[in-house]
Each structure stands twice: as structure tokens, then as C-alpha cells.
Design a protein around this motif. Sequence first.
Motif, PDB file in Angstrom:
ATOM      1  N   CYS A 261       0.829  -1.206   0.000  1.00  0.00           N
ATOM      2  CA  CYS A 261       0.000   0.000   0.000  1.00  0.00           C
ATOM      3  C   CYS A 261       0.868   1.263   0.000  1.00  0.00           C
ATOM      4  O   CYS A 261       1.833   1.374   0.741  1.00  0.00           O
ATOM      5  N   LEU A 262       0.482   2.214  -0.868  1.00  0.00           N
ATOM      6  CA  LEU A 262       1.237   3.466  -0.989  1.00  0.00           C
ATOM      7  C   LEU A 262       0.690   4.546  -0.065  1.00  0.00           C
ATOM      8  O   LEU A 262       1.193   5.656  -0.049  1.00  0.00           O
ATOM      9  N   CYS A 264      -1.856   6.221  -0.552  1.00  0.00           N
ATOM     10  CA  CYS A 264      -2.188   7.345  -1.437  1.00  0.00           C
ATOM     11  C   CYS A 264      -3.610   7.854  -1.205  1.00  0.00           C
ATOM     12  O   CYS A 264      -3.939   8.976  -1.572  1.00  0.00           O
ATOM     13  N   GLY A 265      -4.473   6.997  -0.659  1.00  0.00           N
ATOM     14  CA  GLY A 265      -5.845   7.429  -0.396  1.00  0.00           C
ATOM     15  C   GLY A 265      -6.777   7.340  -1.595  1.00  0.00           C
ATOM     16  O   GLY A 265      -7.930   7.756  -1.514  1.00  0.00           O
ATOM     17  N   CYS A 267      -8.279   4.796  -2.731  1.00  0.00           N
ATOM     18  CA  CYS A 267      -9.410   3.931  -2.379  1.00  0.00           C
ATOM     19  C   CYS A 267     -10.500   4.736  -1.676  1.00  0.00           C
ATOM     20  O   CYS A 267     -11.688   4.556  -1.944  1.00  0.00           O
ATOM     21  N   PHE A 300      -5.952   7.850   5.094  1.00  0.00           N
ATOM     22  CA  PHE A 300      -4.583   7.480   4.719  1.00  0.00           C
ATOM     23  C   PHE A 300      -3.620   8.663   4.784  1.00  0.00           C
ATOM     24  O   PHE A 300      -2.437   8.505   4.528  1.00  0.00           O
ATOM     25  N   TYR A 320      -4.100   1.350   6.990  1.00  0.00           N
ATOM     26  CA  TYR A 320      -4.895   0.360   6.261  1.00  0.00           C
ATOM     27  C   TYR A 320      -5.836  -0.355   7.228  1.00  0.00           C
ATOM     28  O   TYR A 320      -6.994  -0.623   6.918  1.00  0.00           O
ATOM     29  N   CYS A 350      -6.999   1.342  -7.144  1.00  0.00           N
ATOM     30  CA  CYS A 350      -5.789   1.268  -6.328  1.00  0.00           C
ATOM     31  C   CYS A 350      -4.613   1.104  -7.278  1.00  0.00           C
ATOM     32  O   CYS A 350      -4.586   0.179  -8.072  1.00  0.00           O
ATOM     33  N   PRO A 351      -3.647   2.019  -7.233  1.00  0.00           N
ATOM     34  CA  PRO A 351      -2.563   1.947  -8.210  1.00  0.00           C
ATOM     35  C   PRO A 351      -1.754   0.653  -8.127  1.00  0.00           C
ATOM     36  O   PRO A 351      -1.141   0.251  -9.110  1.00  0.00           O
ATOM     37  N   VAL A 352      -1.769  -0.003  -6.976  1.00  0.00           N
ATOM     38  CA  VAL A 352      -1.017  -1.255  -6.880  1.00  0.00           C
ATOM     39  C   VAL A 352      -1.943  -2.470  -6.791  1.00  0.00           C
ATOM     40  O   VAL A 352      -1.495  -3.579  -6.519  1.00  0.00           O
ATOM     41  N   ILE A 354      -4.486  -3.433  -4.758  1.00  0.00           N
ATOM     42  CA  ILE A 354      -4.870  -4.100  -3.510  1.00  0.00           C
ATOM     43  C   ILE A 354      -6.379  -4.350  -3.534  1.00  0.00           C
ATOM     44  O   ILE A 354      -7.159  -3.471  -3.899  1.00  0.00           O
TER      45      ILE A 354
HETATM   46  S1  SF4 Z   1      -5.649   2.984  -3.130  1.00  0.00           S
HETATM   47 FE1  SF4 Z   1      -4.361   1.186  -2.690  1.00  0.00          FE
HETATM   48  S2  SF4 Z   1      -2.308   2.029  -2.364  1.00  0.00           S
HETATM   49 FE2  SF4 Z   1      -3.738   3.766  -2.203  1.00  0.00          FE
HETATM   50  S3  SF4 Z   1      -4.214   3.888   0.032  1.00  0.00           S
HETATM   51 FE3  SF4 Z   1      -5.825   2.606  -0.912  1.00  0.00          FE
HETATM   52  S4  SF4 Z   1      -5.061   0.487  -0.640  1.00  0.00           S
HETATM   53 FE4  SF4 Z   1      -3.283   1.847  -0.315  1.00  0.00          FE
END
Ligand code: SF4
Lengths: 369, 277
Positions: A261-262, A264-265, A267, A300, A320, A350-352, A354
Motif C-alpha cells: 500500500c502506498l 495514497c488514499g 481507495c 490514509f 490500512y 488502487c494503483p497497486v 490491492i
Molecule cells: S488505493 Fe491502494 S495504495 Fe492507495 S491507500 Fe488505498 S489500498 Fe493503499
Amino acid sequence: MTDAVQYLERDGLQDLIQGLQKAGYHCVGPQIRDGAIVYDSISHVDQLPRGYSDHQSPGQYRLQQDDNPRCFAWANGPQAIKPYVFAAEETLWRSLRDTAGELQFTEHVVDVGPLAIIGVRACDLAALYLQDKHFLHAEPRDPGYLARRQQLLLVAVNCTHPAATCFCASTGDGPRATYGYDIVLSELDAGYLIEGRSQQGLTLLAGLPTRPATQGQLEQGDEESHQAVAHQTRRLPGHNLKQALFANLNHARWEEVAKRCLSCGNCTAVCPTCFCHAEQDRPALDGTSSDHVRQWDSCFTQGHSYIHGFTLRANTAQRYRQWLTHKLGSWHDQYGRSGCVGCGRCISWCPVGIDLTEEAAAICGDGEP
Amino acid sequence: MTNPYLPYEAEVIERIQESPTLFTLRLRFTDPSVHDAYRFAPGQFNMLYLYGVGEVPISIVSDPIDEQILDHTIRSVGRVTRGLSDLQAGDRIGVRGPYGRGWPLTVAEQRDVVVVTGGLGCAPVVSVINYIMRRRERFGTVNIVQGVKHADDFIWRERYEQWQQAPDTKVLIAADLGMPLWPWHVGHVTDLFDELQFDRERVIVMMCGPEGMMRVVVNHMQAQGVGDDDLWLSMERNMQCAVGHCGHCQYGDKFICKDGPVFCYRDIRNLFGVKGF
Ligand code: SF4
Ligand code: SF4
Ligand code: FES
């Protein structure tokens, strides 16, 4: 469905838009902007994303066009209807300071006209119900939210093409809209099944060139809804995960997900039920007034848990955990149900990549749905 | 419907420097009808607004029967509080409130009371001590316990000395670091717990300050046989709206701004002390 279900030719949707406009509504509907389907002002059916479908997977959202005649053959875009009730930014009040330093406070009155949103999905109606609970069902009620909410007319569309990220069937919130709308549509290849629910919806419907739906059309509509359920593969491992989550506050998975998780918010920004917002003052340059403004915030961010010079949730694992234990856990006590309506947006955006259904299963165990 | 976020103008009647970082603003609403209609309970807080900068939650330290003036003792630590610290008598700010639930003072009547505070977080309990001392006959044995880091953080010395003179009242003060002529204990406040006087069957404990300190008090009281229903804590979190909307003060399923800031330990024991909440 009942006898009340009518059939409307595809072009008849234009009559609905005009009927709404004549009744004084400004209309917004789904349209393509920057490669995604979002809501924007609409006056003609040609503006709808006809022939488009979306492909969503963890961290992925992509639109594709083919010769599909339908306008709603996609699941949902990044933007829910939330901004139309809970504005992303809103002035709450203004303070005026005179030369003697005396202060005067004036409230900012949200003055919006009637708004019709076309194409609202079941998950977003469920989210709206939850936001109503948060902003309106306890004292004090939020005046800005209330002003917008009272002006809203909702034309829902039953989902026929859920994305791979959707899991509304598992949360019980879709893919069919069952409450909270004025009019509901089910899109078929040549037109729509259309049904009114509220008085306003029924009145509008009476002015449209509809005819009673045939048995075949009704069956087709039902069949597509069943298919939409059958196509959903994701699910949450239970309706109420509160106990399971809070019993696992030290689960190794929190640290593990924090590595990906980055913080980044994203989500929280796309989630239709998230309600956190930050307040700040914006003084005018001439020094005579200052606006007190609120903006969407995210759990976040560093500032969200700031107190007396330190950040309570200093690391990503804690943030998280806050997001998931709140969304899937504490909401049950606060609002009588989970804060997740299964829209899947937080997974796609979510950029990664999750996936909260996966994280929840890893932490709570893969229980019964 | 009135806008729940709208502050009312208040005037700084007096500003008192209590310690290098603590100061008290004595306030009065400029509109007399607002001032007259205003009611609060010890343990509740107001949102104070500094023009052009923002709002901050501050607990009310005055007594509800002192209708003339509202006292707020503030620690200068962030942007808003530093700005508030520069104010002088005659300056105007915005005030809205009161918010939250205060101390269980009706429940506490006829019972022994232990009030514990630590760190610099003494303001919320000073209101409760004042309240009790002015209605002394309604309560049993009263224990006032305060721990500070440095002896010079200790404010309102005369008040404590006065309280010490009251019948059936014990005042226990400790500073981790003393100073010349410091009349109280040097060391940890927990060293003094053995001197507390109460009947565990009828005691009520109210505390505020760092959560680590409150954890120690809770453990000690539980070991003495005091039940979770009789332990009350004042909690602090980031607060921006004070009406349960902005989400910052959430503590599990609780909103500190409206379900608290004062909680019965029973209602928060599952999460209390868990880092990150
Ligand atoms: S979008 Fe993904 S990376 Fe960004 S805060 Fe939410 S779970 Fe973490
Ligand atoms: S948590 Fe994710 S899937 Fe659930 S409602 Fe929010 S954005 Fe949609
Ligand atoms: S301070 Fe905003 S929700 Fe409590």
C-alpha cells in the motif's frame, strides 16, 4: 416485475431527458471523459457511452468500444454519485472582520436547483442510503448535504454487465436496484424496461411513449439480472466482519499489505460511502474575510490522525487497518450495516491493485458469505 | 434550520499566562442573548475559531454556575493555539459549542471520588474538581491526584493548596523532576497510589491525560477491585467538526466528539491502549 413495467424504445430515453428538463431538472448522465465513464451534464442520449464496455481488474480500468447497441453495458466509473450530495469541496461559512477587529459570521447557503441523475447503479443507491444515515439521520443534520439531497431525482439502471471487480451480490446491494430511486431502467438490446417508484417518477413515466412490456421482455430482463449475479466472482467472507477483524488487530497481514500500500488514499477518494472531510480556513487577500471550507479527506493521510504535534497513525499498516476495520467492522455499530456496498472501485483504482476482498479473507478467514 | 457549523462571536475578557506553554482565555459571547442561552456541563468542550486560521477543540474549565465568563485553558502547540496565545483582552474570536458528553457528576454524588490527571492535560478535570469542591457536601472522600513531568508545569498551585484544606479531601501531587522548595512528591504519580483513600464499593474514578498514564491508573484500580463501570476517562483525538460528521475523531465505532470525550471505561476497553486507534 409487475404490470407496472413498461417498455421504452431506445430513442424514447430522449423523451425522458426532455421530460425531466421540462419538469425543471438539470440532467447529468454517464459520459466518457479522459478514458473513464463519469457523470456530466447531459441533454441528448447521443452523449451516453453507447457501445462501450469496461474492463476492470485490480489496479486496472479500461474502456472498449464495439458494435454493442447498448448505452449502459458497463459497470461503474471512478465517480459515484457522492459528489452530487456530499460535495468534494464546500464553503461552510464566512467570517467578516471589520477594522475594529469585530467578527461577523455568515452561513453559506447551498442553493442548487433540481438535479436528475441518469444511470445510477444499485451499489451507489446503497451508498447514498448510508451517506443519508451519516449526514441526515442524526442531529445535527448537514445543511449542504440536505439542500442537495432534497433536489435529487434518481433514474437507476439495473446492472447487466458487472465488472470483474464488482461484488455487490455478496454484500446484498445489487446488481438490481431495489430501493431509493424514482425510476428504474433495465436495458435490453432494443430498448428499456422502465418502472416508476416515486410519485415524481410515475408522473414522468406517464408522459413517455411507453407500452406494456411483453412477457418475453420481462423474462429477458430477469435473465440478465441472474447472469449479472452469476458473473460475479469476488465476495466478502461474511456480512458482518466486525468480530473477526477486531479479533485480529495484530494479524501479520496488516504489515504485509502495508508493504504494498502506498497510503495514497485513492481507495477512499473513489469509495461512495467514505465521509471523512477536513476543514480549513481560506482568508481573502484583502484581509476582510475568511472562508471556512471543507474538503474530502482520507484516513490514509498524515494529517487525519494528527493530534498535539504527533500523528497517531504514523505508519501505513495502522492506516490500512483503520480503513478496513472501519469500513467492514465499525460501520455495523455506527450505521447498522457494513460500510461496503460491493462497488469494487477501490480495487480498480488502487494503483497497486490491492483488493479488499482478498485482504479481508486473509485476515478474517474465508468464512461463509 | 440553523447551521450547526456556525460560530458565534466572543470577546476575550482576560488572558492569563499559566505556565510557559499554558494560558487561559476568559471569554464572553458578544451577543448577550447567545451568552444567556449558553449552558454546558464540566467535561464538555467548545470549538474556538481564530480569524483566518481555523478552529480547535478546547475543554471548558469554568463552573457552569459562573454564568459571566467561559474559561478555556489552552496549551500552545499548533497553528491555531499559538495564534490564540497572542490574543489580548478585547480581541474577538469565534466560539461554538458546547459539544460532547461531560463527566458523570450525577452518578458520582454520594460516592468517593478519585480524580487523576497527568501531563499537561489537567484542564478537563479541573472543571470537575472545581465543581465537586463547590458542592463538597454532596460527595464522599475526594482524592485529587496529579502527575507532571517538571515541577514548573504545575499550575493553579493555590487552588490545590486550597482544596487540600477541605474536609475529607486528599491532594497528591508528583513531579518526575522536582525543583527547589517543591513541597510534593518527586517521582512517578503511581508512587502515590497507596495513599489514596476510598471505599472500592462506592468509588468513582475520573481521569484525563496521556493514555499511557490512564492505562496505569485503570490497571491499578482494577487490581483494587474497582469495576469497569466506575472508571471514567476523557479522550482526545483530532477533531474538526465536533458534530460527528468529519470522521477524524473516530475511535473504533465511537465518535469522540459526540459519544465522548468522557467515556466509561467499559465502553472503550476493547480498543483502549491499542496503538493506531
Ligand atoms: S488505493 Fe491502494 S495504495 Fe492507495 S491507500 Fe488505498 S489500498 Fe493503499
Ligand atoms: S470499500 Fe471499495 S468496494 Fe466497498 S463500497 Fe468502498 S470503494 Fe466500493
Ligand atoms: S470531530 Fe468531526 S466527527 Fe468528531
